[in-house]
Design a protein around this motif. Structure first.
Motif, mmCIF file in Angstrom:
data_model
loop_
_atom_site.group_PDB
_atom_site.id
_atom_site.type_symbol
_atom_site.label_atom_id
_atom_site.label_comp_id
_atom_site.label_asym_id
_atom_site.label_seq_id
_atom_site.Cartn_x
_atom_site.Cartn_y
_atom_site.Cartn_z
ATOM 1 N N ARG A 96 0.837 -1.204 0.000
ATOM 2 C CA ARG A 96 0.000 0.000 0.000
ATOM 3 C C ARG A 96 0.867 1.249 0.000
ATOM 4 N NH1 ARG A 96 -2.847 -3.097 -1.165
ATOM 5 N NH2 ARG A 96 -4.911 -3.744 -0.485
ATOM 6 N N ASP A 122 1.049 1.037 -4.293
ATOM 7 C CA ASP A 122 -0.174 1.808 -4.529
ATOM 8 C C ASP A 122 -0.013 3.279 -4.155
ATOM 9 O OD1 ASP A 122 -0.817 -0.806 -4.774
ATOM 10 O OD2 ASP A 122 -2.314 -0.866 -3.170
ATOM 11 N N ASN A 157 -0.612 4.679 -1.426
ATOM 12 C CA ASN A 157 -1.811 5.101 -0.707
ATOM 13 C C ASN A 157 -1.532 5.043 0.795
ATOM 14 O OD1 ASN A 157 -4.313 5.405 0.490
ATOM 15 N ND2 ASN A 157 -5.389 4.343 -1.175
ATOM 16 N N GLN A 160 -4.538 4.266 3.328
ATOM 17 C CA GLN A 160 -4.907 2.849 3.355
ATOM 18 C C GLN A 160 -3.885 2.048 4.156
ATOM 19 O OE1 GLN A 160 -6.740 -0.146 1.808
ATOM 20 N NE2 GLN A 160 -8.020 1.314 2.910
ATOM 21 N N ALA A 161 -2.607 2.328 3.886
ATOM 22 C CA ALA A 161 -1.541 1.651 4.627
ATOM 23 C C ALA A 161 -1.661 1.953 6.109
ATOM 24 C CB ALA A 161 -0.181 2.097 4.105
#
Lengths: 256, 286
Positions: free
Chosen positions: B245, B249, B251, B254-255
């Motif tokens: 993540r 990604d 992001n 989210q992580a």
């Protein structure tokens, strides 16, 4: 009464388990075979390749720079912290002790992730400085624990004796406490140094594009099969270095 | 007057480490929790405003297998490490001081050797062209095309290997303080060696066992490098997802949601242990 041999045998087995992979690694660093499944003859070739791998030595330079400066800073902070934890009993030290212990049990990935979050939110560019900050943070607790162990063995009546004989408080600290504490501080520093040289996970999170430490370099070498035997050679040198530092640190801690 | 100086002296030597850990440990950890409630922006950063979206995605049942794998790999690692470390700690505490120092050095050196190198050592051992595969095949213990790498077994083996010193060291510290006369007494009273070990030594070092369990379990929960290098695609743990993540990604919120969940999973057993120890101490004092 006859003691059971089972624990001794199990201990031997566990030590063999711990060392077998490292021994195979060292042996294979002199093995001409690429994958090390069989012995294809002795060679210095991988060490020669390692010697020519400039990027490895460059990252060793980065690693040493960070490890030296981070262990010095954590020695200073950790020694002060240990003195505070040992010398006072208060709510402040309760909080302090909890803060010092928590990083010891925090998984690396969480520490790396949270420091990255800090640097992203505050807009700090990741690089040498952010790696240094991260390393000081995780070394600090280890140094504190080692120095604290040393302080618990320290005979504080020696300080009173010095004061009785006319030394000022500062003199007593400088001439009695510091020299006796020094081996513990150095042992803590050595531990910090090895931890810093070793760290991959936290460094991975807080490193910038231009700063590759040795473990980051090893990880990228591991992904390309071309350089695999060269890692054997590099690992052999690093294991030898670790052995020397550990033996030195043992000596320092034992000398009372 | 003296009391006041005393106080300011305490603050003076406490403040440097306290402030450092406050800024670079407590605030970042809190930041992760806060970021879990923030929306992501397109450049891998954190946008303004608040959202529950990151937390809600954690309820996706697709997480369950990863969560389950993370838990069972960590639990299995912990059980095997403690089971192996108990007799080692026992033995180390019983031998003479010189041999004991030497054994301690032997345990510490692999522990301090570079983590990646230890993984690499296993990766080349388990490689289809590596020593272990060749030996097993020549002994007819494994088929010609045996694949020792890239499976959950390899992940577990290497996790045990890297975590074992974390179990040995606290158990050794506890065993060193254990009164071995108790063991002789048990033997005199007719207990066999195994029974004496299980009924006298093991309860005697229970605090050491507890710290070994917490150390190994907590460190294993956050593992991602081992599955990445010796595991297959279906052996990923929670840590791998956090790492993906962040870096694949880009992001961070989210992580952070995942990391916050992991943080809760780590803190929970520690709080239980702390409460249990406090309770135990009271019980002991009464």
């Amino acid at each position: 009464m006859k003691r059971s041999r089972v624990p001794a045998l199990l201990t031997l087995g566990v030590i063999a388990f711990l060392f077998a992979p490292l021994v195979v690694l060292v042996v294979n660093s002199f093995n001409a075979s690429r994958f090390g499944g069989e012995w294809d003859g002795f060679t210095w070739g991988w060490y020669e390749k390692l010697w020519e791998a400039d990027e490895v030595w460059e990252s060793l330079g980065v690693t040493l720079k960070i490890a030296l400066s981070a262990s010095l800073a954590s020695m200073l902070l950790g020694t002060l912290a240990a003195c505070a934890l040992h010398g006072f009993r208060s709510w402040l030290q309760g909080v302090h002790s909890m803060l010092v212990t928590l990083p010891l049990v925090m998984p690396d990935i969480l520490m790396g992730m949270s420091l990255l979050a800090l640097f992203v939110v505050t807009g700090v560019e990741t690089g040498l400085a952010t790696i240094w900050i991260a390393h000081v943070t995780f070394c600090l607790s280890f140094v504190t624990m080692v120095v604290l162990g040393r302080l618990q063995d320290f005979d504080f009546t020696l300080l009173d004796a010095a004061r009785d004989l006319g030394a000022t408080r500062a003199q007593a600290v400088r001439k009695i406490l510091l020299p006796l504490l020094l081996p513990g501080v150095l042992a803590g520093g050595l531990l910090a140094f090895t931890l810093s040289v070793d760290d991959y996970v936290i460094t991975f999170f807080v490193s910038g594009p231009g700063t590759t430490t040795l473990p980051l370099r090893v990880a990228s070498m591991m992904r390309t099969s071309r350089s695999l035997p060269v890692i054997n050679a590099l690992s052999t040198l690093l294991i030898a270095g670790t052995f020397l530092i550990a033996a030195l640190s043992f000596r320092l801690q034992r000398r009372a | 007057m003296r009391g006041a100086r005393h106080r300011s002296g305490e603050w003076l030597i406490t403040l440097p480490s306290l402030a450092w850990l406050g800024v670079f440990f407590v605030i970042p950890a809190a930041l992760v929790v806060v970021t879990a409630f923030r929306p992501a922006d397109l450049h891998g950063g954190v946008a303004a405003g608040w959202t529950l979206e990151n937390i809600e995605t954690l309820r996706d049942p697709a997480w369950l297998p990863i969560l389950w794998r993370t838990l069972w790999l960590s639990a299995a690692t912990t059980v095997v490490c403690v089971a192996l470390a108990l007799p080692v700690a026992f033995q180390m505490a019983r031998v003479g001081p010189r041999l004991r120092q030497f054994l301690l050095l032997l345990v510490v050196v692999p522990f301090l050797s570079n983590f990646l190198i230890r993984i690499f050592a296993w990766k080349s051992l388990l490689h289809p062209e590596g020593v272990l595969t060749k030996v097993l095949v020549s002994l007819h213990l494994a088929p010609e095309d045996a694949l020792l790498l890239n499976n959950a077994g390899a992940v577990l083996l290497v996790m045990i290997y890297t975590q074992l010193p974390f179990a040995i060291l606290p158990l050794y510290a506890a065993a060193e303080k254990f009164d071995f006369h108790l063991l002789d007494a048990a033997r005199d009273l007719g207990a066999g060696p195994c029974r004496a070990f299980m009924k006298v030594f093991v309860p005697g070092v229970r605090r050491g066992i507890l710290s070994a369990v917490v150390m190994v379990f907590v460190c294993s929960l956050g593992q991602y490098v081992i599955p990445q290098f010796v595991g297959g695609a279906s052996d990923e743990m929670l840590g791998n997802k956090i790492q993906q993540r962040v870096f694949a990604d880009r992001n961070l919120p989210q992580a952070s949601a995942l990391a916050a969940a992991l943080m809760a999973a780590v803190l929970l057993p520690m709080l239980v242990v702390a409460a249990w120890q406090r309770f135990g101490r009271k019980e002991g004092a009464a």
